[in-house]
Design a protein around this motif. Structure first.
Motif, short mmCIF file in Angstrom:
data_model
loop_
_atom_site.label_atom_id
_atom_site.label_comp_id
_atom_site.label_asym_id
_atom_site.label_seq_id
_atom_site.Cartn_x
_atom_site.Cartn_y
_atom_site.Cartn_z
N GLU A 69 0.83 -1.21 0.00
CA GLU A 69 0.00 0.00 0.00
C GLU A 69 0.86 1.26 0.00
N ASP A 70 2.16 1.10 -0.03
CA ASP A 70 3.10 2.22 0.09
C ASP A 70 4.06 2.18 -1.11
N ASP A 71 3.91 3.13 -2.03
CA ASP A 71 4.73 3.12 -3.25
C ASP A 71 6.21 3.28 -2.95
N ASP A 72 6.55 4.09 -1.95
CA ASP A 72 7.96 4.24 -1.58
C ASP A 72 8.53 2.93 -1.08
N SER A 73 7.75 2.20 -0.29
CA SER A 73 8.19 0.90 0.21
C SER A 73 8.42 -0.07 -0.95
N ILE A 74 7.53 -0.06 -1.92
CA ILE A 74 7.68 -0.93 -3.09
C ILE A 74 8.95 -0.58 -3.86
N ARG A 111 -17.35 2.91 2.63
CA ARG A 111 -16.38 3.42 1.65
C ARG A 111 -14.97 2.99 2.02
N GLU A 112 -14.64 3.01 3.30
CA GLU A 112 -13.30 2.62 3.74
C GLU A 112 -13.01 1.15 3.45
N ILE A 113 -13.99 0.27 3.72
CA ILE A 113 -13.69 -1.16 3.49
C ILE A 113 -13.58 -1.46 1.99
N TRP A 114 -14.40 -0.80 1.17
CA TRP A 114 -14.30 -1.03 -0.28
C TRP A 114 -13.02 -0.46 -0.85
N ASN A 115 -12.69 0.76 -0.47
CA ASN A 115 -11.45 1.36 -0.99
C ASN A 115 -10.22 0.60 -0.53
N LYS A 116 -10.20 0.21 0.74
CA LYS A 116 -9.02 -0.48 1.26
C LYS A 116 -8.90 -1.88 0.66
N SER A 117 -10.04 -2.56 0.45
CA SER A 117 -10.00 -3.89 -0.16
C SER A 117 -9.38 -3.83 -1.56
N TRP A 118 -9.82 -2.88 -2.35
CA TRP A 118 -9.28 -2.78 -3.72
C TRP A 118 -7.86 -2.22 -3.72
N ASN A 119 -7.59 -1.27 -2.83
CA ASN A 119 -6.25 -0.69 -2.79
C ASN A 119 -5.20 -1.72 -2.43
#
Length: 265
Positions: A69-74, A111-119
């Motif tokens: 979930e963290d582009d810098d970490s990736i 909204r949080e569970i849907w966004n976090k699931s897809w993210n």
């Protein structure tokens, strides 16, 4: 540079990911296993634990910090792997989570569970894959694996013998253990796998989604409840992942595979 096949597994300090590391350590083949975790401390602890559990394994386990979930970490994980190993032979996109219960418990909004699931399950997995493709293409036998779900199939979603497919009684609000956000994100992952299959076909990359079955992991936050519902030991799913890594399903590239065949779309 390591001569062993290099296998990167995300979300590997717990659950199916950790069991997959153990399954690979049980193999007579020698691997360099990169055990990815959001917390480097937890990844290091898990790596030491499994290496001690299998002291005679020809494989080695190394911890790597990566939060999808963290582009810098990736990006940092990519730099570390590129500098240390120069390639990746097998990328196992295992990191994922199920948040639907958090809405039922009042801990997250819909909204949080849907966004976090897809993210996490779909977007983060795609970004990590996109970042590491150049290292996969340096392998002589590149393999790209996504861990999906038996609940992601559209074709079987009308099978009412499966409890999660049964319709609740009429009226509103509904009180049921729905996992719509999770299963939808995994259906999206299946399409993403098809896209990576198309994109990397001429590069000779073998691509799959693996549907490991209903396993007694902490997915959804309740391992004991999953066991009570009939979930199987996670080692069963992990052994299947290892079998795919080692060539058992090479005839089914580009598909969602499960132990008893190909999962319908």
């Amino acid at each position: 540079m390591a001569s062993n096949p290099i296998i990167l597994i995300t979300g590997a300090n717990t659950g199916l990911g950790l069991e997959t590391v153990k399954a690979l350590l049980r193999s007579p083949k020698a691997y360099t296993i990169l055990l990815g975790g959001r917390s480097l401390n937890k990844a290091n602890a898990a790596a030491k634990e499994v290496q001690a559990e299998f002291p005679r394994s020809p494989s080695v386990v190394k911890a790597i910090q990566v939060d999808i979930e963290d582009d810098d970490s990736i990006s940092k994980a990519f730099d570390n792997v590129a500098n240390e190993y120069g390639r990746v032979d097998v990328l196992i996109n295992n990191a994922g989570a199920q948040f639907d219960q958090q809405f039922i418990f009042g801990n997250m909004t819909m909204r949080e569970i849907w966004n976090k699931s897809w993210n996490l399950n779909t977007t983060g997995t795609c970004i990590l894959t996109h970042t590491f493709v150049s290292l996969l293409l340096k392998s002589s036998d590149p393999r790209l694996i996504f861990i999906t779900s038996g609940m992601s199939t559209l074709a079987e979603s009308e099978n009412a013998s499966i409890k999660l497919n049964q319709s609740p009684a009429k009226g509103w609000p509904k009180k049921e253990p729905a996992i719509a956000a999770y299963r939808s994100s995994k259906t999206g992952m299946n399409m993403m796998m098809r896209e990576w299959t198309r994109i990397l076909r001429e590069d000779g990359v073998k691509v799959w989604c693996i549907s490991p079955g209903f396993l007694a992991t902490g997915l959804g936050g309740n391992q004991d409840m999953n066991k009570q519902m009939g979930a199987q030991d996670p080692s069963i799913g992990a052994n299947f992942v290892r079998d795919v890594v080692e060539g058992a399903r090479d005839q089914d590239t580009g598909k969602v595979v499960r132990r008893d065949g190909v999962q319908p779309w």
